[in-house]
Write a protein that holds these residues in place. Structure first.
Motif, PDB file in Angstrom:
ATOM      1  N   SER A   1      19.349   2.510 -12.519  1.00  0.00           N
ATOM      2  CA  SER A   1      19.382   3.622 -13.676  1.00  0.00           C
ATOM      3  C   SER A   1      19.096   4.852 -12.833  1.00  0.00           C
ATOM      4  N   GLU A   2      19.577   6.108 -13.410  1.00  0.00           N
ATOM      5  CA  GLU A   2      19.053   7.452 -12.620  1.00  0.00           C
ATOM      6  C   GLU A   2      17.576   7.535 -12.311  1.00  0.00           C
ATOM      7  N   GLU A   3      16.995   7.174 -13.208  1.00  0.00           N
ATOM      8  CA  GLU A   3      15.521   7.103 -12.870  1.00  0.00           C
ATOM      9  C   GLU A   3      15.046   6.177 -11.721  1.00  0.00           C
ATOM     10  N   GLY A   4      15.906   4.901 -11.878  1.00  0.00           N
ATOM     11  CA  GLY A   4      15.598   3.888 -10.600  1.00  0.00           C
ATOM     12  C   GLY A   4      16.325   4.503  -9.151  1.00  0.00           C
ATOM     13  N   ALA A   5      17.289   5.240  -9.420  1.00  0.00           N
ATOM     14  CA  ALA A   5      17.816   5.758  -8.146  1.00  0.00           C
ATOM     15  C   ALA A   5      16.804   6.832  -7.497  1.00  0.00           C
ATOM     16  N   ARG A   6      16.218   7.585  -8.455  1.00  0.00           N
ATOM     17  CA  ARG A   6      15.452   8.588  -8.179  1.00  0.00           C
ATOM     18  C   ARG A   6      14.116   8.035  -7.396  1.00  0.00           C
ATOM     19  N   LEU A   7      13.679   7.002  -7.899  1.00  0.00           N
ATOM     20  CA  LEU A   7      12.315   6.522  -7.681  1.00  0.00           C
ATOM     21  C   LEU A   7      12.565   5.824  -6.348  1.00  0.00           C
TER      22      LEU A   7
ATOM     23  N   ARG B   1       1.094  -1.194   0.072  1.00  0.00           N
ATOM     24  CA  ARG B   1      -0.035   0.108   0.031  1.00  0.00           C
ATOM     25  C   ARG B   1       0.818   1.318  -0.037  1.00  0.00           C
ATOM     26  N   LEU B   2       1.827   1.415   0.861  1.00  0.00           N
ATOM     27  CA  LEU B   2       2.923   2.446   0.827  1.00  0.00           C
ATOM     28  C   LEU B   2       3.775   2.613  -0.383  1.00  0.00           C
ATOM     29  N   ALA B   3       4.181   1.649  -0.832  1.00  0.00           N
ATOM     30  CA  ALA B   3       5.149   1.447  -1.892  1.00  0.00           C
ATOM     31  C   ALA B   3       4.408   1.886  -3.157  1.00  0.00           C
ATOM     32  N   ARG B   4       3.311   1.634  -3.238  1.00  0.00           N
ATOM     33  CA  ARG B   4       2.444   1.869  -4.501  1.00  0.00           C
ATOM     34  C   ARG B   4       2.403   3.689  -4.588  1.00  0.00           C
ATOM     35  N   GLN B   5       2.477   4.068  -3.512  1.00  0.00           N
ATOM     36  CA  GLN B   5       2.349   5.619  -3.786  1.00  0.00           C
ATOM     37  C   GLN B   5       3.866   6.359  -4.293  1.00  0.00           C
ATOM     38  N   ALA B   6       4.706   5.370  -4.597  1.00  0.00           N
ATOM     39  CA  ALA B   6       5.791   5.696  -5.314  1.00  0.00           C
ATOM     40  C   ALA B   6       5.833   4.969  -6.663  1.00  0.00           C
ATOM     41  N   GLY B   7       4.631   4.087  -6.863  1.00  0.00           N
ATOM     42  CA  GLY B   7       4.732   3.576  -8.103  1.00  0.00           C
ATOM     43  C   GLY B   7       5.439   2.247  -8.398  1.00  0.00           C
ATOM     44  N   LEU B   8       5.638   1.780  -7.204  1.00  0.00           N
ATOM     45  CA  LEU B   8       6.157   0.360  -7.096  1.00  0.00           C
ATOM     46  C   LEU B   8       5.324  -0.732  -6.277  1.00  0.00           C
ATOM     47  N   THR B   9       5.724  -1.712  -6.423  1.00  0.00           N
ATOM     48  CA  THR B   9       5.262  -2.968  -5.254  1.00  0.00           C
ATOM     49  C   THR B   9       6.497  -3.262  -4.387  1.00  0.00           C
ATOM     50  N   ALA B  10       6.087  -3.708  -3.196  1.00  0.00           N
ATOM     51  CA  ALA B  10       7.001  -3.951  -2.184  1.00  0.00           C
ATOM     52  C   ALA B  10       8.138  -4.993  -2.847  1.00  0.00           C
ATOM     53  N   GLY B  11       7.675  -5.884  -3.391  1.00  0.00           N
ATOM     54  CA  GLY B  11       8.689  -6.707  -4.150  1.00  0.00           C
ATOM     55  C   GLY B  11       9.577  -5.813  -4.874  1.00  0.00           C
ATOM     56  N   GLN B  12       9.177  -5.166  -5.815  1.00  0.00           N
ATOM     57  CA  GLN B  12      10.183  -4.191  -6.721  1.00  0.00           C
ATOM     58  C   GLN B  12      11.008  -3.317  -5.702  1.00  0.00           C
ATOM     59  N   PHE B  13      10.598  -3.013  -4.751  1.00  0.00           N
ATOM     60  CA  PHE B  13      11.355  -1.926  -3.730  1.00  0.00           C
ATOM     61  C   PHE B  13      12.432  -2.950  -3.340  1.00  0.00           C
TER      62      PHE B  13
ATOM     63  N   ALA C   1      14.748   6.729  -3.989  1.00  0.00           N
ATOM     64  CA  ALA C   1      14.999   7.669  -2.927  1.00  0.00           C
ATOM     65  C   ALA C   1      13.548   8.366  -2.589  1.00  0.00           C
ATOM     66  N   ASP C   2      12.546   8.292  -3.560  1.00  0.00           N
ATOM     67  CA  ASP C   2      11.428   8.770  -3.198  1.00  0.00           C
ATOM     68  C   ASP C   2      10.544   7.597  -2.515  1.00  0.00           C
ATOM     69  N   ALA C   3      10.845   6.241  -2.549  1.00  0.00           N
ATOM     70  CA  ALA C   3      10.149   5.461  -1.831  1.00  0.00           C
ATOM     71  C   ALA C   3      10.882   5.174  -0.435  1.00  0.00           C
ATOM     72  N   VAL C   4      12.108   5.281  -0.281  1.00  0.00           N
ATOM     73  CA  VAL C   4      12.383   4.958   0.961  1.00  0.00           C
ATOM     74  C   VAL C   4      11.851   5.618   2.056  1.00  0.00           C
ATOM     75  N   PRO C   5      11.141   6.961   2.236  1.00  0.00           N
ATOM     76  CA  PRO C   5      10.431   7.489   3.332  1.00  0.00           C
ATOM     77  C   PRO C   5       9.177   6.701   3.389  1.00  0.00           C
ATOM     78  N   LEU C   6       8.624   6.050   2.320  1.00  0.00           N
ATOM     79  CA  LEU C   6       7.603   5.375   2.537  1.00  0.00           C
ATOM     80  C   LEU C   6       7.459   3.959   3.225  1.00  0.00           C
ATOM     81  N   TRP C   7       8.906   3.494   2.732  1.00  0.00           N
ATOM     82  CA  TRP C   7       9.536   2.263   3.665  1.00  0.00           C
ATOM     83  C   TRP C   7       9.791   2.439   5.095  1.00  0.00           C
ATOM     84  N   ARG C   8      10.148   3.562   5.425  1.00  0.00           N
ATOM     85  CA  ARG C   8      10.321   4.039   6.750  1.00  0.00           C
ATOM     86  C   ARG C   8       9.256   4.042   7.745  1.00  0.00           C
ATOM     87  N   GLN C   9       8.084   4.600   6.791  1.00  0.00           N
ATOM     88  CA  GLN C   9       6.825   4.861   7.371  1.00  0.00           C
ATOM     89  C   GLN C   9       6.283   3.248   7.745  1.00  0.00           C
TER      90      GLN C   9
END
Length: 139
Positions: free
Chosen positions: A96-102, A27-39, A104-112
């Motif tokens: 990739s640069e885009e992967g690193a950016r995404l 639920r949280l990872a989807r906010q960044a456009g990922l699944t937990a598994g992809q994260f 970085a956006d997802a890490v705060p959601l993981w922390r939550q």
């Protein structure tokens, strides 16, 4: 016949817990456009040393074929880059640069998600649970 208490089945309880935890992290990872598994795969790929498919599969305790499918999807999305390994036909992977950016956006959601689980269990039980899960993963 011996009486078995199936409510104490480690397999059943581990699967139920894994599904509940996965749903929460998803639920949280989807906010960044990922699944937990992809994260999890992106986190493993971002390690300093470029890992081969086999090394990533070991690190993630994942079947190699499942990992290859996940990596191919992440590569098509432009989040992961693969290159032939110098060791023959194997590949290694990096973000990739885009992967690193995404990521970085997802890490705060993981922390939550981590804070949510810790809040649910309490700090002591959280640490004990992590330690038990690590031990169980070595079976």
């Amino acid at each position: 016949m011996e009486e078995d208490d199936f409510s104490l089945c480690v397999l059943d309880n581990a699967r139920k817990a894994a599904r509940a935890v996965s749903r929460h992290y998803d639920r949280l990872a989807r906010q960044a456009g990922l699944t937990a598994g992809q994260f999890s795969v992106l986190v493993a790929v971002r390690q300093p040393r470029q890992a081969t498919t086999g090394e990533l599969a070991d690190r993630l305790s994942m079947e190699r074929t499942t990992l290859v499918r996940n990596l191919a999807l992440l590569e098509r999305k432009g989040l992961v880059i693969s290159a032939r390994s110098g060791e023959g036909r194997g590949k290694h992977y990096l973000l990739s640069e885009e992967g690193a950016r995404l990521l970085a956006d997802a890490v705060p959601l993981w922390r939550q998600a981590q804070r949510d689980v810790m809040g649910h269990l309490g700090a002591d039980e959280f640490t004990k649970t992590i330690n038990v899960l690590k031990r169980l993963s070595k079976l």
